[in-house]
Write an enzyme that holds these catalytic residues in place. Structure first.
Site, mmCIF file in Angstrom:
data_model
loop_
_atom_site.group_PDB
_atom_site.id
_atom_site.type_symbol
_atom_site.label_atom_id
_atom_site.label_comp_id
_atom_site.label_asym_id
_atom_site.label_seq_id
_atom_site.Cartn_x
_atom_site.Cartn_y
_atom_site.Cartn_z
ATOM 1 N N PRO A 92 6.651 28.271 59.931
ATOM 2 C CA PRO A 92 5.427 28.149 61.031
ATOM 3 C C PRO A 92 6.404 29.281 62.135
ATOM 4 C CG PRO A 92 5.653 26.290 60.599
ATOM 5 C CD PRO A 92 6.568 26.642 59.939
ATOM 6 N N GLU A 119 8.167 17.913 60.564
ATOM 7 C CA GLU A 119 8.216 18.392 61.547
ATOM 8 C C GLU A 119 8.879 19.415 61.384
ATOM 9 O OE1 GLU A 119 5.844 18.365 64.823
ATOM 10 O OE2 GLU A 119 4.650 17.454 62.550
ATOM 11 N N ARG A 157 1.673 40.047 41.385
ATOM 12 C CA ARG A 157 0.675 41.697 41.443
ATOM 13 C C ARG A 157 1.107 42.408 42.009
ATOM 14 N NH1 ARG A 157 -4.571 40.262 41.660
ATOM 15 N NH2 ARG A 157 -5.137 41.963 42.678
ATOM 16 N N ASP A 172 -5.973 48.263 44.419
ATOM 17 C CA ASP A 172 -5.114 47.474 45.041
ATOM 18 C C ASP A 172 -4.180 48.496 46.075
ATOM 19 O OD1 ASP A 172 -5.848 45.072 44.308
ATOM 20 O OD2 ASP A 172 -4.329 44.403 44.105
HETATM 21 C C1 9D3 Z 1 1.837 20.811 64.304
HETATM 22 C C2 9D3 Z 1 3.211 19.960 63.856
HETATM 23 N N1 9D3 Z 1 3.522 21.899 64.683
HETATM 24 C C3 9D3 Z 1 3.931 21.507 66.030
HETATM 25 C C4 9D3 Z 1 4.751 20.174 66.481
HETATM 26 C C5 9D3 Z 1 5.197 22.220 64.024
HETATM 27 C C6 9D3 Z 1 4.842 22.021 62.760
HETATM 28 C C7 9D3 Z 1 6.117 21.802 61.399
HETATM 29 C C8 9D3 Z 1 5.683 21.499 59.968
HETATM 30 C C9 9D3 Z 1 3.837 23.062 61.718
HETATM 31 C C10 9D3 Z 1 4.032 22.626 60.626
HETATM 32 C C11 9D3 Z 1 4.638 22.815 59.864
HETATM 33 C C12 9D3 Z 1 4.612 23.338 58.193
HETATM 34 N N2 9D3 Z 1 3.807 24.116 57.935
HETATM 35 C C13 9D3 Z 1 5.101 25.054 57.103
HETATM 36 O O1 9D3 Z 1 6.295 24.502 56.764
HETATM 37 C C14 9D3 Z 1 4.329 26.695 56.602
HETATM 38 C C15 9D3 Z 1 3.469 27.305 57.179
HETATM 39 C C16 9D3 Z 1 2.009 26.636 58.711
HETATM 40 O O2 9D3 Z 1 2.047 25.959 58.661
HETATM 41 N N3 9D3 Z 1 1.476 27.707 58.141
HETATM 42 C C17 9D3 Z 1 1.688 29.132 58.370
HETATM 43 N N4 9D3 Z 1 2.332 29.498 57.171
HETATM 44 C C18 9D3 Z 1 3.583 28.580 56.956
HETATM 45 S S1 9D3 Z 1 4.807 28.399 56.098
HETATM 46 C C19 9D3 Z 1 5.613 27.258 56.201
#
Ligand code: 9D3
Length: 247
Positions: A92, A119, A157, A172
């Protein structure tokens, strides 16, 4: 010269990948050796009796953190140390994945995708192993597996020969910048809802103009942000200027 990409995926959940990888375009791309995908279960590189991959965060707080040792062991045993290809953490915290990022990554011949769970991941993995962090957007998922599939799909793609129908590739690349016009197929009337007359007229010039205007209209209504970067010609601008007056 022929373009192909080898993907190495590092994950705690390798079992979620095959159904999608064995479907449609990705299946054919693998059969044609345009892409290769190797799945690696990080848990296979644990050395303790219970194959533990997570631990409590130093400093306290909720949730668990992915341990560094099995991640380094798995990535370095598959790719060597240090790896010579990009090691992309799906996270994220990453830069947001776009068609432009897909185009950039499609130039590589080898990509490692590291899927996080829990997390988060021990920061030493990010500092000393990961070379790039990518997010697929601002919403909360449970891990990096679906994002890894999104990257593979979008990148594949773009590789020559991946889309059986070369029209598709053309469409595309030329549709980028605007939303698509509405599509219709048979029957010409369904539950009383009719296909726009113009599409049945056989007048290909008028059809092309109508489609372009529908694409412009939709983009203006739904994604005005896209219009600023779109490549517009004079008649596009005339059409849009005429619209804003009508409201
Ligand atoms: C709700 C928890 N978050 C705040 C404390 C941290 C959090 C940790 C791990 C939020 C999501 C994740 C798991 N997500 C991914 O590994 C992830 C992801 C995503 O959640 N949204 C958009 N792209 C990606 S790429 C990897």
């Amino acid at each position: 010269m022929t373009t192909s990409i080898h993907f190495d995926i590092f994950t705690l959940f390798p079992e979620v990948f095959p159904a999608y990888l064995e479907t449609s375009i990705l299946k054919r791309a693998q059969e044609a050796k345009i892409i290769e995908v190797a799945l690696h279960n990080i848990r296979d590189w644990t050395t303790d009796r219970h194959h533990v991959c997570d631990d409590m965060p130093y400093g306290g707080g909720g949730g668990m953190v992915m341990k560094p040792e099995p991640i380094f062991a798995s990535v370095e045993s598959v790719l060597g140390a240090p790896p010579t290809c990009p090691v992309i953490l799906l996270s994220p915290q990453g830069r947001v994945f776009t068609q432009g990022v897909a185009e950039e990554l499609s130039q590589q011949s080898h990509l490692a995708l590291l899927c996080g769970r829990y997390e988060g991941i021990d920061e030493r993995v990010i500092e000393h192993l990961v070379t790039d962090e990518i997010s697929i957007g601002d919403y909360v998922l449970s891990g990096g597996e679906l994002p890894a599939l999104v990257l593979i799909d979008a990148i594949t793609r773009l590789l020559p020969g991946a889309l059986g129908d070369p029209e598709g590739a053309w469409d595309d690349s030329h549709a980028t910048g605007l939303l698509e016009y509405p599509h219709y197929t048979r029957p010409p009337e369904f539950r009383g809802w009719v296909v726009p007359d113009i599409l049945l007229s056989g007048d290909h010039a008028r059809i092309a103009r109508w489609r372009r205007q529908q694409a412009l209209l939709r983009t203006l209504q739904r994604r005005p942000d896209l219009l600023e970067k779109a490549e517009l010609n004079d008649s596009d601008r005339d059409f849009l200027a005429g619209l804003s007056l009508e409201e």
